[in-house]
Motif scaffolding. Structure first.
Motif, PDB file in Angstrom:
ATOM      1  N   TYR A  97      12.984  30.117   1.053  1.00 48.18           N
ATOM      2  CA  TYR A  97      13.391  30.674   2.352  1.00 48.18           C
ATOM      3  C   TYR A  97      14.121  32.005   2.214  1.00 48.18           C
ATOM      4  O   TYR A  97      15.004  32.174   1.376  1.00 48.18           O
ATOM      5  N   LEU A  98      13.748  32.937   3.091  1.00 46.94           N
ATOM      6  CA  LEU A  98      14.435  34.223   3.189  1.00 46.94           C
ATOM      7  C   LEU A  98      15.447  34.202   4.328  1.00 46.94           C
ATOM      8  O   LEU A  98      16.540  34.743   4.217  1.00 46.94           O
ATOM      9  N   LEU A  99      15.064  33.552   5.441  1.00 54.72           N
ATOM     10  CA  LEU A  99      15.913  33.515   6.631  1.00 54.72           C
ATOM     11  C   LEU A  99      15.793  32.150   7.302  1.00 54.72           C
ATOM     12  O   LEU A  99      14.702  31.594   7.355  1.00 54.72           O
ATOM     13  N   MET A 100      16.916  31.655   7.797  1.00 56.73           N
ATOM     14  CA  MET A 100      16.918  30.411   8.572  1.00 56.73           C
ATOM     15  C   MET A 100      17.473  30.703   9.959  1.00 56.73           C
ATOM     16  O   MET A 100      18.577  31.261  10.098  1.00 56.73           O
ATOM     17  N   ASN A 101      16.717  30.367  10.980  1.00 56.92           N
ATOM     18  CA  ASN A 101      17.211  30.482  12.347  1.00 56.92           C
ATOM     19  C   ASN A 101      18.108  29.288  12.671  1.00 56.92           C
ATOM     20  O   ASN A 101      17.848  28.169  12.221  1.00 56.92           O
ATOM     21  N   LEU A 102      19.132  29.541  13.448  1.00 56.98           N
ATOM     22  CA  LEU A 102      20.105  28.513  13.806  1.00 56.98           C
ATOM     23  C   LEU A 102      20.117  28.317  15.315  1.00 56.98           C
ATOM     24  O   LEU A 102      19.970  29.280  16.078  1.00 56.98           O
ATOM     25  N   ILE A 103      20.304  27.080  15.737  1.00 55.08           N
ATOM     26  CA  ILE A 103      20.428  26.793  17.172  1.00 55.08           C
ATOM     27  C   ILE A 103      21.873  27.006  17.583  1.00 55.08           C
ATOM     28  O   ILE A 103      22.798  26.460  16.977  1.00 55.08           O
ATOM     29  N   ARG A 119      20.823  34.019  11.944  1.00 50.36           N
ATOM     30  CA  ARG A 119      22.169  34.272  11.437  1.00 50.36           C
ATOM     31  C   ARG A 119      22.418  33.805  10.006  1.00 50.36           C
ATOM     32  O   ARG A 119      23.519  33.944   9.500  1.00 50.36           O
ATOM     33  N   LEU A 120      21.431  33.206   9.359  1.00 45.06           N
ATOM     34  CA  LEU A 120      21.612  32.716   7.991  1.00 45.06           C
ATOM     35  C   LEU A 120      20.463  33.259   7.145  1.00 45.06           C
ATOM     36  O   LEU A 120      19.305  32.922   7.380  1.00 45.06           O
ATOM     37  N   PHE A 121      20.785  34.119   6.166  1.00 43.56           N
ATOM     38  CA  PHE A 121      19.713  34.752   5.407  1.00 43.56           C
ATOM     39  C   PHE A 121      20.204  35.142   4.011  1.00 43.56           C
ATOM     40  O   PHE A 121      21.398  35.230   3.754  1.00 43.56           O
ATOM     41  N   ARG A 122      19.233  35.368   3.129  1.00 42.62           N
ATOM     42  CA  ARG A 122      19.560  35.796   1.767  1.00 42.62           C
ATOM     43  C   ARG A 122      20.152  37.210   1.771  1.00 42.62           C
ATOM     44  O   ARG A 122      19.836  38.022   2.639  1.00 42.62           O
ATOM     45  N   ASN A 123      20.960  37.479   0.775  1.00 44.17           N
ATOM     46  CA  ASN A 123      21.506  38.824   0.589  1.00 44.17           C
ATOM     47  C   ASN A 123      20.446  39.695  -0.094  1.00 44.17           C
ATOM     48  O   ASN A 123      20.548  40.035  -1.266  1.00 44.17           O
ATOM     49  N   HIS A 124      19.419  39.996   0.681  1.00 45.28           N
ATOM     50  CA  HIS A 124      18.281  40.794   0.191  1.00 45.28           C
ATOM     51  C   HIS A 124      18.580  42.267   0.477  1.00 45.28           C
ATOM     52  O   HIS A 124      19.016  42.602   1.589  1.00 45.28           O
ATOM     53  N   HIS A 134      22.944  42.975  20.738  1.00 42.66           N
ATOM     54  CA  HIS A 134      22.190  41.801  20.274  1.00 42.66           C
ATOM     55  C   HIS A 134      21.510  42.163  18.946  1.00 42.66           C
ATOM     56  O   HIS A 134      20.297  41.995  18.782  1.00 42.66           O
ATOM     57  N   ALA A 135      22.301  42.728  18.029  1.00 44.36           N
ATOM     58  CA  ALA A 135      21.762  43.207  16.753  1.00 44.36           C
ATOM     59  C   ALA A 135      21.017  42.091  16.026  1.00 44.36           C
ATOM     60  O   ALA A 135      21.483  40.957  15.958  1.00 44.36           O
ATOM     61  N   LEU A 136      19.843  42.441  15.486  1.00 48.99           N
ATOM     62  CA  LEU A 136      18.969  41.461  14.841  1.00 48.99           C
ATOM     63  C   LEU A 136      18.538  41.935  13.460  1.00 48.99           C
ATOM     64  O   LEU A 136      18.402  43.137  13.231  1.00 48.99           O
ATOM     65  N   VAL A 137      18.272  40.984  12.574  1.00 49.50           N
ATOM     66  CA  VAL A 137      17.657  41.317  11.280  1.00 49.50           C
ATOM     67  C   VAL A 137      16.155  41.056  11.296  1.00 49.50           C
ATOM     68  O   VAL A 137      15.466  41.315  10.314  1.00 49.50           O
ATOM     69  N   ASP A 138      15.624  40.559  12.396  1.00 48.92           N
ATOM     70  CA  ASP A 138      14.242  40.096  12.454  1.00 48.92           C
ATOM     71  C   ASP A 138      13.220  41.173  12.086  1.00 48.92           C
ATOM     72  O   ASP A 138      12.221  40.890  11.412  1.00 48.92           O
ATOM     73  N   ASP A 139      13.427  42.415  12.547  1.00 47.08           N
ATOM     74  CA  ASP A 139      12.454  43.471  12.258  1.00 47.08           C
ATOM     75  C   ASP A 139      12.395  43.761  10.768  1.00 47.08           C
ATOM     76  O   ASP A 139      11.304  43.910  10.194  1.00 47.08           O
ATOM     77  N   SER A 140      13.561  43.839  10.125  1.00 44.57           N
ATOM     78  CA  SER A 140      13.560  44.122   8.685  1.00 44.57           C
ATOM     79  C   SER A 140      12.992  42.941   7.904  1.00 44.57           C
ATOM     80  O   SER A 140      12.304  43.139   6.889  1.00 44.57           O
ATOM     81  N   VAL A 141      13.237  41.726   8.360  1.00 48.21           N
ATOM     82  CA  VAL A 141      12.672  40.546   7.693  1.00 48.21           C
ATOM     83  C   VAL A 141      11.147  40.563   7.790  1.00 48.21           C
ATOM     84  O   VAL A 141      10.446  40.271   6.818  1.00 48.21           O
ATOM     85  N   ALA A 142      10.624  40.915   8.958  1.00 47.51           N
ATOM     86  CA  ALA A 142       9.166  40.995   9.130  1.00 47.51           C
ATOM     87  C   ALA A 142       8.565  42.023   8.172  1.00 47.51           C
ATOM     88  O   ALA A 142       7.494  41.802   7.588  1.00 47.51           O
ATOM     89  N   ALA A 143       9.268  43.148   8.000  1.00 50.69           N
ATOM     90  CA  ALA A 143       8.773  44.180   7.080  1.00 50.69           C
ATOM     91  C   ALA A 143       8.780  43.672   5.637  1.00 50.69           C
ATOM     92  O   ALA A 143       7.843  43.938   4.865  1.00 50.69           O
ATOM     93  N   ILE A 144       9.800  42.917   5.262  1.00 48.06           N
ATOM     94  CA  ILE A 144       9.870  42.352   3.908  1.00 48.06           C
ATOM     95  C   ILE A 144       8.720  41.379   3.670  1.00 48.06           C
ATOM     96  O   ILE A 144       8.094  41.376   2.602  1.00 48.06           O
TER      97      ILE A 144
END
Length: 391
Positions: A97-103, A119-124, A134-144
């Motif tokens: 897993y690279l990222l885990m979504n949380l409820i 909100r839970l992800f590897r220190n990549h 509403h800052a997100l890491v989703d776009d950078s994760v998709a690129a990875i």
């Protein structure tokens, strides 16, 4: 964490992770209270950042100080639930897993009670936050993932984060709407067809009374959104709210039905089922409303508003014993539920339980006096007119 003037909320937040995390990074963006001091008392490493009206810039600055293998992101008005900790531990032992979504549960929110947050992800090294609000890491994760397809994205079962920031008092005190609008409008100017910003800014416009503007943005978001079902759900959900404001119940119903059909985690659909039930009730479809509320309660038996709303339908259908049970469940889950006590009093009176009715009305009045004194006065006057001299 990024924080500013959070001395009241911070202790509870940091207490929730004290025995879970190896390090706590607190980035202060200009506090004038004891926030940095409190953070240090909890053993956090405190750094400072000049606020620039961009949440992503601040969050990315905080990431630079992280030394751990995994990162959990919280805000000061959030707490981590103890039940989720074993799952977090198990995920960190995994390799895939690279990222885990949380409820996240929106405690006391007027609308949808649950959301999914990344909100839970590897220190990549290539994970970074984007979007000013509403800052997100989703776009950078998709690129990875396009470069490193061996990674997976998952989500943890059950509520991981409790959030109190969307209660009406908190929104007013922190001027949240104005801050959000200013940040998002700047981003929207350069990303006019981004489904996520269309969803968030459109919903904000609807919430603040700019219904026509909000409707236009939400429709634009639906047209641009492809297979991101969580965003598509939010777009349809807020279109339902917008059409309800415009007194277009059939359009609102169709949007809630579209939201419910999407293949997303069922608990995220709770708000749509509840709002659909409210609309069906208002249009006279009591059995349809009953089914919607019952479905919501199958998804989350601890949904207090769902029990209350089901009780209202059962009362309207003459199912008084069932209605009493539903109101009592709502009260057990939310002991400050004045409306549930009030309607429990009505139904107890209908079935001849006068003493139980008086007790319920008494509790309703006490709670209304704290929350809505005018309603307490109106209820007391009505009960006197009915000859219930106790009031």
């Amino acid at each position: 964490m990024i924080v500013k003037n959070e001395e009241a909320a911070l202790p509870k937040c940091l207490s929730s992770v004290k025995n879970v995390v190896d390090e706590a990074i607190v980035l202060d963006t200009g506090s004038s209270d004891r926030t940095p001091h409190i953070a240090k008392q909890f053993g956090a490493k405190v750094h400072h950042f000049q606020w620039c009206n961009d949440f992503s810039a601040a969050r990315n600055a905080a990431l630079k100080y992280v030394t751990g293998d995994w990162i959990l992101v919280l805000d000061a008005d959030e707490t981590l639930t103890p039940n989720i900790v074993p799952q977090i531990g198990a995920v960190m032992q995994s390799e895939e897993y690279l990222l885990m979504n949380l409820i996240r549960q929106e405690v006391g929110a007027a609308q949808s009670p649950y959301s999914l947050v990344s909100r839970l992800f590897r220190n990549h090294p290539d994970i970074r936050f984007e979007r000013p609000y509403h800052a997100l890491v989703d776009d950078s994760v998709a690129a990875i993932l396009t470069k490193e397809p061996h990674w997976q994205i998952g989500y943890l079962q059950g509520v991981a984060i409790l959030h109190k920031g969307y209660q009406k008092i908190a929104i007013a005190q922190n001027n949240k709407y104005a801050k959000a609008q200013a940040a998002m409008e700047g981003f929207f100017a350069t990303h006019p067809h981004d489904p996520y910003v269309c969803s968030k800014l459109g919903a904000l416009y609807v919430e603040t009374g700019k219904i026509t503007q909000g409707l236009e943005l939400l429709k634009r978001g639906v047209a641009a959104c492809e297979e991101n079902y969580e965003i598509l759900y939010e777009l349809h959900y807020h279109l339902g709210i917008a059409h309800s404001h415009l007194q277009n119940p059939q359009q609102a119903i169709s949007h809630y039905q579209a939201a419910i059909k999407l293949p997303i985690y069922p608990i995220l659909k709770l708000g749509a089922y509840n709002n659909l039930g409210n609309l069906l009730k208002a249009t006279g479809d009591l059995n349809g409303a009953k089914t919607a509320y019952e479905t919501a309660l199958k998804i989350d038996p601890n949904f207090a508003a769902g029990h209350y709303n089901l009780g209202m339908i059962q009362k309207a259908l003459g199912l008084f014993t069932d209605a009493i049970a539903s109101y009592q469940k709502a009260i057990r889950l939310n002991p400050s539920y004045a409306e549930a006590y009030q309607n429990l009093g009505v139904v107890q009176l209908k079935v001849g339980n006068v003493q139980a009715s008086l007790t319920a009305f008494g509790n309703a009045i006490v709670l209304h006096e704290q929350q809505n004194p005018q309603e307490a006065k109106r209820l007391r006057q009505g009960l006197r007119e009915m000859g219930l001299v106790k009031f």
